[in-house]
Design a protein around this motif. Structure first.
Motif, PDB file in Angstrom:
ATOM      1  N   ILE A   1    -120.129  43.063-110.474  1.00  0.00           N
ATOM      2  CA  ILE A   1    -119.313  43.921-109.617  1.00  0.00           C
ATOM      3  C   ILE A   1    -120.108  45.253-109.161  1.00  0.00           C
ATOM      4  O   ILE A   1    -120.151  45.360-107.923  1.00  0.00           O
ATOM      5  N   ALA A   2    -120.603  45.992-109.982  1.00  0.00           N
ATOM      6  CA  ALA A   2    -121.388  47.200-109.700  1.00  0.00           C
ATOM      7  C   ALA A   2    -122.559  46.848-108.942  1.00  0.00           C
ATOM      8  O   ALA A   2    -122.788  47.803-107.861  1.00  0.00           O
TER       9      ALA A   2
ATOM     10  N   ALA B   1    -123.700  48.161-105.105  1.00  0.00           N
ATOM     11  CA  ALA B   1    -124.797  48.846-104.659  1.00  0.00           C
ATOM     12  C   ALA B   1    -125.578  48.263-103.533  1.00  0.00           C
ATOM     13  O   ALA B   1    -125.986  48.872-102.483  1.00  0.00           O
ATOM     14  N   LEU B   2    -125.319  46.876-103.505  1.00  0.00           N
ATOM     15  CA  LEU B   2    -126.081  46.269-102.329  1.00  0.00           C
ATOM     16  C   LEU B   2    -125.395  46.465-101.032  1.00  0.00           C
ATOM     17  O   LEU B   2    -125.749  46.601 -99.891  1.00  0.00           O
ATOM     18  N   GLU B   3    -123.968  46.435-101.253  1.00  0.00           N
ATOM     19  CA  GLU B   3    -123.242  46.613-100.066  1.00  0.00           C
ATOM     20  C   GLU B   3    -123.362  48.124 -99.521  1.00  0.00           C
ATOM     21  O   GLU B   3    -123.374  48.450 -98.465  1.00  0.00           O
TER      22      GLU B   3
ATOM     23  N   GLU C   1    -127.359  41.993 -95.160  1.00  0.00           N
ATOM     24  CA  GLU C   1    -126.205  41.391 -95.380  1.00  0.00           C
ATOM     25  C   GLU C   1    -126.542  39.918 -96.140  1.00  0.00           C
ATOM     26  O   GLU C   1    -125.900  39.538 -97.049  1.00  0.00           O
ATOM     27  N   GLN C   2    -127.321  39.283 -95.711  1.00  0.00           N
ATOM     28  CA  GLN C   2    -127.989  38.075 -96.264  1.00  0.00           C
ATOM     29  C   GLN C   2    -128.517  38.257 -97.638  1.00  0.00           C
ATOM     30  O   GLN C   2    -128.118  37.325 -98.480  1.00  0.00           O
ATOM     31  N   ALA C   3    -129.248  39.406 -98.079  1.00  0.00           N
ATOM     32  CA  ALA C   3    -129.706  39.616 -99.185  1.00  0.00           C
ATOM     33  C   ALA C   3    -128.289  39.812-100.351  1.00  0.00           C
ATOM     34  O   ALA C   3    -128.258  39.299-101.469  1.00  0.00           O
ATOM     35  N   ARG C   4    -127.281  40.384 -99.598  1.00  0.00           N
ATOM     36  CA  ARG C   4    -126.293  40.793-100.558  1.00  0.00           C
ATOM     37  C   ARG C   4    -125.455  39.516-100.645  1.00  0.00           C
ATOM     38  O   ARG C   4    -124.815  39.119-101.683  1.00  0.00           O
ATOM     39  N   SER C   5    -125.431  38.722 -99.581  1.00  0.00           N
ATOM     40  CA  SER C   5    -124.783  37.593 -99.699  1.00  0.00           C
ATOM     41  C   SER C   5    -125.322  36.330-100.581  1.00  0.00           C
ATOM     42  O   SER C   5    -124.658  35.834-101.364  1.00  0.00           O
ATOM     43  N   ARG C   6    -126.323  36.410-100.590  1.00  0.00           N
ATOM     44  CA  ARG C   6    -127.329  35.605-101.623  1.00  0.00           C
ATOM     45  C   ARG C   6    -126.927  35.783-102.971  1.00  0.00           C
ATOM     46  O   ARG C   6    -126.918  35.219-103.895  1.00  0.00           O
ATOM     47  N   PHE C   7    -126.849  37.456-103.212  1.00  0.00           N
ATOM     48  CA  PHE C   7    -126.673  37.694-104.584  1.00  0.00           C
ATOM     49  C   PHE C   7    -125.036  37.420-104.964  1.00  0.00           C
ATOM     50  O   PHE C   7    -124.946  36.743-106.520  1.00  0.00           O
ATOM     51  N   GLU C   8    -124.456  37.392-104.047  1.00  0.00           N
ATOM     52  CA  GLU C   8    -122.867  37.309-104.580  1.00  0.00           C
ATOM     53  C   GLU C   8    -122.669  35.854-104.708  1.00  0.00           C
ATOM     54  O   GLU C   8    -122.099  35.317-105.522  1.00  0.00           O
TER      55      GLU C   8
END
Length: 246
Positions: free
Chosen positions: A89-90, A94-96, A125-132
């Motif tokens: 979650i942390a 950070a990515l957001e 946004e795609q990098a954050r989405s891939r991580f999630e």
């Protein structure tokens, strides 16, 4: 201009690295965790799994434990699962934060509809989405990758490096145009960009401090879990060959 490129690079990577820096506790395997079970994985296969009430299986085979051993195993698995979920979650926050900060800077410096601005924000946004997508499995289940935990900043660097290069190039081109066309416009643009960067810096500084405090707490917690793992291995010798921490 070199300072401008440096500031952008720091902005892109500072938030993603804060949750991983200065923590000497490393993990050797991936973790799959939920309210029902914790599994330590190697090549996507469970080395061992601890389910509710401390029921342990190694390589898919159940291990007979005493009631005290099960209680100890359940406590360890619950604490580890909670700590790993908090780390995921942390890292997501950070990515957001990085994405939101860059969106503010680019919208003010290039305009919200500028192609480079739109492309950079989409890439973040795609990098954050891939991580999630690779970390949050749904229904309260998570997957913590050892490579992400041990060095999130490094694992995200390739994702962000190309974005930073494109943004820097676009900003330098934009500033170059204003130099040639209108000195006053150039000064105003630099002042506006500087003010924007300061606001983003304040936002990242505040949120980064929260993330840093969280990362210190998580690192200390992982250190305690490393010690708990050693105690668990003494209590349950079958786990001695499956150390998660190093």
């Amino acid at each position: 201009m070199k300072k401008l490129a440096l500031v952008l690079g720091v902005l892109l990577l500072s938030a993603t690295s804060v949750v991983a820096e200065e923590c000497s506790v490393k993990i050797q395997q991936d973790l799959r965790l939920s309210n029902q079970a914790l599994a330590v994985l190697e090549d996507k296969q469970a080395l061992y799994e601890i389910r509710q009430h401390g029921y342990l299986s190694i390589g898919g085979e159940p291990v007979k434990l005493s009631s005290s051993q099960r209680a100890m195993a359940e406590q360890y698995a619950g604490d580890l699962a909670a700590m790993a979920a908090r780390w995921i979650i942390a890292a997501t926050e950070a990515l957001e934060l990085t994405s939101r900060g860059m969106e503010t800077v680019l919208s003010e410096a290039l305009g919200p509809d500028d192609p480079v601005s739109v492309k950079a924000i989409e890439a973040l946004e795609q990098a954050r989405s891939r991580f999630e997508q690779r970390s949050i499995l749904g229904d309260g289940a998570y997957l913590l990758h050892a490579t992400d935990y041990n060095d999130l900043g490094e694992s995200m660097e390739d994702e962000l490096e190309d974005v930073g290069s494109q943004v820097t190039s676009a900003l330098l081109t934009e500033i170059g145009k204003t130099i040639r066309s209108d000195e006053l416009s150039f000064k105003q643009k630099l002042e506006a960009f500087g003010a924007s960067m300061r606001r983003v810096g304040e936002e990242i500084g505040y949120a980064g401090k929260i993330l840093e405090d969280t990362s210190v707490e998580l690192c200390l917690g992982m250190g305690e879990l490393r010690r708990a793992e050693r105690k668990l291995q003494k209590e349950i010798p079958q786990l001695e060959d499956y150390s998660l921490f190093r």
